[in-house]
Design an enzyme around this catalytic site. Structure first.
Site, PDB file in Angstrom:
ATOM      1  N   ARG A 154      33.801  47.727  32.856  1.00 37.74           N
ATOM      2  CA  ARG A 154      34.967  48.440  32.343  1.00 37.74           C
ATOM      3  C   ARG A 154      36.150  48.323  33.282  1.00 37.74           C
ATOM      4  O   ARG A 154      37.298  48.341  32.858  1.00 37.74           O
ATOM      5  CB  ARG A 154      34.593  49.915  32.146  1.00 37.74           C
ATOM      6  CG  ARG A 154      35.741  50.779  31.685  1.00 37.74           C
ATOM      7  CD  ARG A 154      35.296  52.218  31.524  1.00 37.74           C
ATOM      8  NE  ARG A 154      34.266  52.338  30.532  1.00 37.74           N
ATOM      9  CZ  ARG A 154      33.271  53.229  30.594  1.00 37.74           C
ATOM     10  NH1 ARG A 154      33.174  54.040  31.612  1.00 37.74           N
ATOM     11  NH2 ARG A 154      32.370  53.290  29.654  1.00 37.74           N
ATOM     12  N   TYR A 155      35.863  48.274  34.589  1.00 38.31           N
ATOM     13  CA  TYR A 155      36.925  48.189  35.595  1.00 38.31           C
ATOM     14  C   TYR A 155      36.850  46.803  36.229  1.00 38.31           C
ATOM     15  O   TYR A 155      35.764  46.269  36.392  1.00 38.31           O
ATOM     16  CB  TYR A 155      36.708  49.250  36.680  1.00 38.31           C
ATOM     17  CG  TYR A 155      36.588  50.660  36.154  1.00 38.31           C
ATOM     18  CD1 TYR A 155      37.710  51.335  35.699  1.00 38.31           C
ATOM     19  CD2 TYR A 155      35.357  51.308  36.118  1.00 38.31           C
ATOM     20  CE1 TYR A 155      37.607  52.632  35.230  1.00 38.31           C
ATOM     21  CE2 TYR A 155      35.245  52.609  35.646  1.00 38.31           C
ATOM     22  CZ  TYR A 155      36.366  53.269  35.204  1.00 38.31           C
ATOM     23  OH  TYR A 155      36.273  54.540  34.745  1.00 38.31           O
ATOM     24  N   ARG A 206      34.355  46.450  39.522  1.00 40.58           N
ATOM     25  CA  ARG A 206      32.966  46.910  39.633  1.00 40.58           C
ATOM     26  C   ARG A 206      32.267  46.872  38.277  1.00 40.58           C
ATOM     27  O   ARG A 206      32.897  47.033  37.243  1.00 40.58           O
ATOM     28  CB  ARG A 206      32.882  48.306  40.246  1.00 40.58           C
ATOM     29  CG  ARG A 206      33.710  49.377  39.535  1.00 40.58           C
ATOM     30  CD  ARG A 206      34.116  50.434  40.566  1.00 40.58           C
ATOM     31  NE  ARG A 206      34.692  51.635  39.990  1.00 40.58           N
ATOM     32  CZ  ARG A 206      35.976  51.777  39.644  1.00 40.58           C
ATOM     33  NH1 ARG A 206      36.817  50.751  39.730  1.00 40.58           N
ATOM     34  NH2 ARG A 206      36.410  52.934  39.186  1.00 40.58           N
ATOM     35  N   CYS A 211      13.213  57.239  33.332  1.00 41.50           N
ATOM     36  CA  CYS A 211      13.457  58.197  34.415  1.00 41.50           C
ATOM     37  C   CYS A 211      12.181  58.992  34.650  1.00 41.50           C
ATOM     38  O   CYS A 211      11.374  59.141  33.739  1.00 41.50           O
ATOM     39  CB  CYS A 211      14.556  59.183  34.040  1.00 41.50           C
ATOM     40  SG  CYS A 211      16.090  58.411  33.517  1.00 41.50           S
ATOM     41  N   CYS A 235      16.672  64.750  31.372  1.00 39.61           N
ATOM     42  CA  CYS A 235      17.587  65.888  31.379  1.00 39.61           C
ATOM     43  C   CYS A 235      18.065  66.123  29.954  1.00 39.61           C
ATOM     44  O   CYS A 235      18.413  65.169  29.254  1.00 39.61           O
ATOM     45  CB  CYS A 235      18.763  65.574  32.292  1.00 39.61           C
ATOM     46  SG  CYS A 235      18.228  64.962  33.903  1.00 39.61           S
ATOM     47  N   CYS A 286      21.553  64.633  29.085  1.00 40.84           N
ATOM     48  CA  CYS A 286      21.827  63.249  29.519  1.00 40.84           C
ATOM     49  C   CYS A 286      22.822  62.554  28.597  1.00 40.84           C
ATOM     50  O   CYS A 286      22.677  62.569  27.381  1.00 40.84           O
ATOM     51  CB  CYS A 286      20.528  62.454  29.546  1.00 40.84           C
ATOM     52  SG  CYS A 286      20.775  60.706  29.930  1.00 40.84           S
ATOM     53  N   ARG A 308      23.159  59.403  28.299  1.00 31.99           N
ATOM     54  CA  ARG A 308      22.523  58.232  27.658  1.00 31.99           C
ATOM     55  C   ARG A 308      21.250  58.665  26.936  1.00 31.99           C
ATOM     56  O   ARG A 308      20.316  57.888  26.783  1.00 31.99           O
ATOM     57  CB  ARG A 308      22.193  57.162  28.700  1.00 31.99           C
ATOM     58  CG  ARG A 308      23.418  56.539  29.326  1.00 31.99           C
ATOM     59  CD  ARG A 308      23.170  55.118  29.860  1.00 31.99           C
ATOM     60  NE  ARG A 308      24.423  54.579  30.385  1.00 31.99           N
ATOM     61  CZ  ARG A 308      24.739  54.606  31.678  1.00 31.99           C
ATOM     62  NH1 ARG A 308      23.901  55.080  32.571  1.00 31.99           N
ATOM     63  NH2 ARG A 308      25.906  54.127  32.067  1.00 31.99           N
ATOM     64  N   ASP A 317      29.549  64.929  29.070  1.00 31.96           N
ATOM     65  CA  ASP A 317      29.964  63.996  28.017  1.00 31.96           C
ATOM     66  C   ASP A 317      29.533  64.525  26.649  1.00 31.96           C
ATOM     67  O   ASP A 317      28.695  65.415  26.559  1.00 31.96           O
ATOM     68  CB  ASP A 317      29.348  62.623  28.282  1.00 31.96           C
ATOM     69  CG  ASP A 317      29.907  62.001  29.556  1.00 31.96           C
ATOM     70  OD1 ASP A 317      31.136  62.022  29.714  1.00 31.96           O
ATOM     71  OD2 ASP A 317      29.114  61.519  30.388  1.00 31.96           O
ATOM     72  N   ASP A 330      34.924  61.573  31.602  1.00 30.14           N
ATOM     73  CA  ASP A 330      34.820  60.191  31.136  1.00 30.14           C
ATOM     74  C   ASP A 330      35.368  60.205  29.713  1.00 30.14           C
ATOM     75  O   ASP A 330      34.800  60.852  28.830  1.00 30.14           O
ATOM     76  CB  ASP A 330      33.357  59.732  31.184  1.00 30.14           C
ATOM     77  CG  ASP A 330      33.243  58.286  31.618  1.00 30.14           C
ATOM     78  OD1 ASP A 330      34.013  57.464  31.099  1.00 30.14           O
ATOM     79  OD2 ASP A 330      32.384  57.995  32.466  1.00 30.14           O
ATOM     80  N   LYS A 373      37.001  56.982  33.529  1.00 33.06           N
ATOM     81  CA  LYS A 373      36.923  58.326  34.125  1.00 33.06           C
ATOM     82  C   LYS A 373      38.273  58.699  34.700  1.00 33.06           C
ATOM     83  O   LYS A 373      38.890  57.878  35.380  1.00 33.06           O
ATOM     84  CB  LYS A 373      35.919  58.328  35.281  1.00 33.06           C
ATOM     85  CG  LYS A 373      34.482  58.278  34.858  1.00 33.06           C
ATOM     86  CD  LYS A 373      33.582  58.331  36.105  1.00 33.06           C
ATOM     87  CE  LYS A 373      32.176  57.930  35.762  1.00 33.06           C
ATOM     88  NZ  LYS A 373      32.080  56.506  35.345  1.00 33.06           N
TER      89      LYS A 373
HETATM   90  C1  LIG Z   1      31.424  55.620  36.024  1.00 31.74           C
HETATM   91  C2  LIG Z   1      31.534  54.192  35.897  1.00 31.74           C
HETATM   92  C3  LIG Z   1      31.775  53.390  37.021  1.00 31.74           C
HETATM   93  C4  LIG Z   1      31.939  53.947  38.402  1.00 31.74           C
HETATM   94  O1  LIG Z   1      33.141  54.630  38.527  1.00 31.74           O
HETATM   95  P1  LIG Z   1      33.581  55.241  39.930  1.00 31.74           P
HETATM   96  O2  LIG Z   1      34.784  56.045  39.580  1.00 31.74           O
HETATM   97  O3  LIG Z   1      33.846  54.090  40.846  1.00 31.74           O
HETATM   98  O4  LIG Z   1      32.435  56.064  40.422  1.00 31.74           O
HETATM   99  C5  LIG Z   1      31.900  52.027  36.842  1.00 31.74           C
HETATM  100  N1  LIG Z   1      31.779  51.464  35.630  1.00 31.74           N
HETATM  101  C6  LIG Z   1      31.537  52.209  34.544  1.00 31.74           C
HETATM  102  C7  LIG Z   1      31.406  51.522  33.241  1.00 31.74           C
HETATM  103  C8  LIG Z   1      31.399  53.605  34.629  1.00 31.74           C
HETATM  104  O5  LIG Z   1      31.136  54.323  33.541  1.00 31.74           O
HETATM  105  S1  SF4 Z   2      20.824  62.284  33.411  1.00 29.03           S
HETATM  106 FE1  SF4 Z   2      19.778  60.834  32.031  1.00 29.03          FE
HETATM  107  S2  SF4 Z   2      19.634  58.945  33.203  1.00 29.03           S
HETATM  108 FE2  SF4 Z   2      20.008  60.603  34.672  1.00 29.03          FE
HETATM  109  S3  SF4 Z   2      17.956  61.310  35.345  1.00 29.03           S
HETATM  110 FE3  SF4 Z   2      18.603  62.631  33.654  1.00 29.03          FE
HETATM  111  S4  SF4 Z   2      17.690  61.646  31.862  1.00 29.03           S
HETATM  112 FE4  SF4 Z   2      17.696  60.081  33.480  1.00 29.03          FE
END
Ligand SMILES: *Cc1c(COP(=O)(O)O)cnc(C)c1O
Ligand code: SF4
Length: 343
Positions: free
Chosen positions: A89-90, A93, A102, A106, A109, A111, A271, A308, A315
Site C-alpha cells: 500500500r505504501y 514497505r 494464530c 481475538c 480481529c 482479519r 477496524d 486505518d 493509516k
Molecule cells: C499497517 C500497514 C503497514 C505498516 O504501517 P506503519 O504505519 O509503518 O506501521 C504497512 N502496510 C500496510 C498495508 C498496512 O496495513
Molecule cells: S488480532 Fe487477529 S491476527 Fe492478531 S492474534 Fe488476534 S486473531 Fe490473530
C-alpha cells in the site's frame, strides 16, 4: 494434562466454566475461529462477568450482529495485494502474511473473516513469488511479517525466511507483528530470540497487547529475553470497549510496556470487522482518552492513536490535536487555551 490444552470448541469453553451454554455460542464458533491458549485462560477470572481478558477471546452471541458499515476486508488488503500473501500500500514497505493461523483468536480481529485457515499458509512457491516481487522493487525498504501470527512458524523456518528477506540488498528493515509474547509466551524461547536478534539486518517486533494483565510474569520473561537479544520492541494496542477504554487501564498498560522495554507505538481505533460493533468506541471517546494520557504519562509511553481508513487508503493519526490555527491558540494538556502565533 487437559488444563494445558488450547480450548477450541463451545464444549471446551463450557467445561472450563467460561460460558453458560454451548448452544448460544455454537453459531459464532461456526462463523469465526475460536482458540484460547492455557496461558490466556490462566489470566481470566471466571467469576468476573466483565473480565477484560475473557472479553477478548471468549465468543459471544453479539458477534452474530453484523452492522451495515462492517466489511469482511475492512482495511482493503485485497485491493492492494499484487501477489498472494503480500500487501503493498505504501511505496517503501510491504506486508507479508506467511500464514493465517494464530495461537488464539481475538473476537475483534480485523482479519477475522480470513484467520484460522491453515490451508492459507503460503507454499514455498508463493513465498518465492512474493520475495521476487520485493526483489524487483528497490523502493521497498521494509518487509513486515504479519498474519495470522508469524511467530507460529518454527524458529528455524522463520529464521530461513528472515534470512532470505534480509538478503535482498535494498531491504533495510524487517518487522514482525505478533501477539505470541502475550498469547503463547512459551513460544518465546532462547532459540526464537537468537533468530530474531541474530539477523544481518534489524528485526523490529511489534507486540499486540491490550490490557496490563496480559503482561504476566511469563510474558515479561519472554520480552526480556527478546530485548536482551537485541530486538527493538514496539507495541500495538486495539482500543476496545469493555477492555481498555478507560484512562486508568491505558495508563497502567503503557507504563507496564515501557517498564518491559517496549515502546508504545500505535493505539488502533478498531477496524470495521464484521460482528465487532460491541467493541467499538467512538473516535471522540478515543480522542478524549488520548487527551487524558497526555500530561499524565511520559512522552515515551504515549502511543499514536490511528485509524486505518476503510477500503485501503492507509493509516492516519486521528488526534487529538492541540493547535487551533484559526484562533491562533494552542491547548495545554489540561485543556486550557494559550495564545500562540506560529507566523
Ligand atoms: C499497517 C500497514 C503497514 C505498516 O504501517 P506503519 O504505519 O509503518 O506501521 C504497512 N502496510 C500496510 C498495508 C498496512 O496495513
Ligand atoms: S488480532 Fe487477529 S491476527 Fe492478531 S492474534 Fe488476534 S486473531 Fe490473530
Amino acid at each position: 494434562m487437559s488444563r494445558r490444552r488450547t480450548l477450541r470448541t463451545p464444549k471446551d469453553l463450557l467445561d472450563a466454566g467460561l460460558i453458560a451454554s454451548a448452544g448460544a455460542v455454537a453459531p459464532v464458533a461456526r462463523a469465526y475461529a475460536v482458540a484460547l491458549t492455557p496461558a490466556v485462560v490462566e489470566l481470566i477470572d471466571p467469576a468476573d462477568p466483565a473480565d477484560p481478558i475473557a472479553r477478548q477471546y471468549v465468543p459471544s452471541a453479539e458477534e452474530l450482529a453484523t452492522a451495515p458499515e462492517e466489511l469482511a476486508d475492512p482495511i482493503g488488503d485485497a485491493a492492494y495485494s499484487p501477489v498472494k500473501g503480500l500487501v503493498h500500500r505504501y511505496p517503501d514497505r510491504v506486508l507479508l502474511t506467511p500464514l493465517l493461523v494464530c495461537p488464539v483468536y481475538c473476537r475483534f480481529c480485523f482479519r477475522r473473516a480470513r484467520v484460522g485457515d491453515g490451508a492459507a499458509t503460503m507454499a514455498e512457491a508463493e513465498i518465492d513469488a512474493a520475495l521476487a516481487y520485493v526483489a524487483e522493487r528497490p523502493s521497498v525498504r521494509e518487509v513486515i511479517l504479519t498474519g495470522g501470527d508469524p511467530l507460529m512458524l518454527p524458529p528455524k523456518r522463520l529464521g530461513a525466511l528472515l534470512g532470505r528477506i534480509a538478503a535482498i540488498p535494498h531491504v533495510e528493515l524487517l518487522r514482525i507483528h505478533s501477539r505470541v509474547p502475550v498469547s503463547d509466551p512459551e513460544r518465546v524461547t532462547p532459540a526464537l530470540a537468537r533468530v530474531l536478534g541474530g539477523q544481518e539486518k534489524p528485526v523490529w517486533l511489534a507486540v499486540h497487547v491490550n490490557h496490563p494483565r496480559e503482561l504476566s510474569a511469563l510474558a515479561a520473561a519472554g520480552l526480556e529475553r527478546l530485548a536482551r537479544a537485541g530486538v527493538p520492541l514496539l507495541s500495538q494496542t486495539v482500543l476496545l470497549k469493555g477492555v481498555n477504554d478507560t484512562p486508568e487501564v491505558l495508563e497502567d498498560l503503557m507504563r507496564a510496556l515501557v517498564r518491559h522495554r517496549v515502546r508504545p507505538y500505535y493505539l488502533h481505533h478498531p477496524d470495521l470487522a464484521p460482528g465487532t460493533s460491541h467493541f467499538r468506541p467512538s473516535v471522540a471517546e478515543g480522542r478524549a482518552l488520548m487527551r487524558a494520557l497526555r500530561g499524565r504519562l511520559s512522552g515515551i509511553a504515549q502511543p499514536t492513536y490511528v485509524l486505518d481508513i476503510p477500503g485501503g487508503a492507509g493509516k492516519v493519526p486521528v488526534g487529538p490535536d492541540y493547535v487551533d490555527e484559526a484562533a491562533g491558540e494552542v491547548r495545554d494538556p489540561a485543556g486550557r487555551r494559550h495564545r500562540y502565533r506560529a507566523q
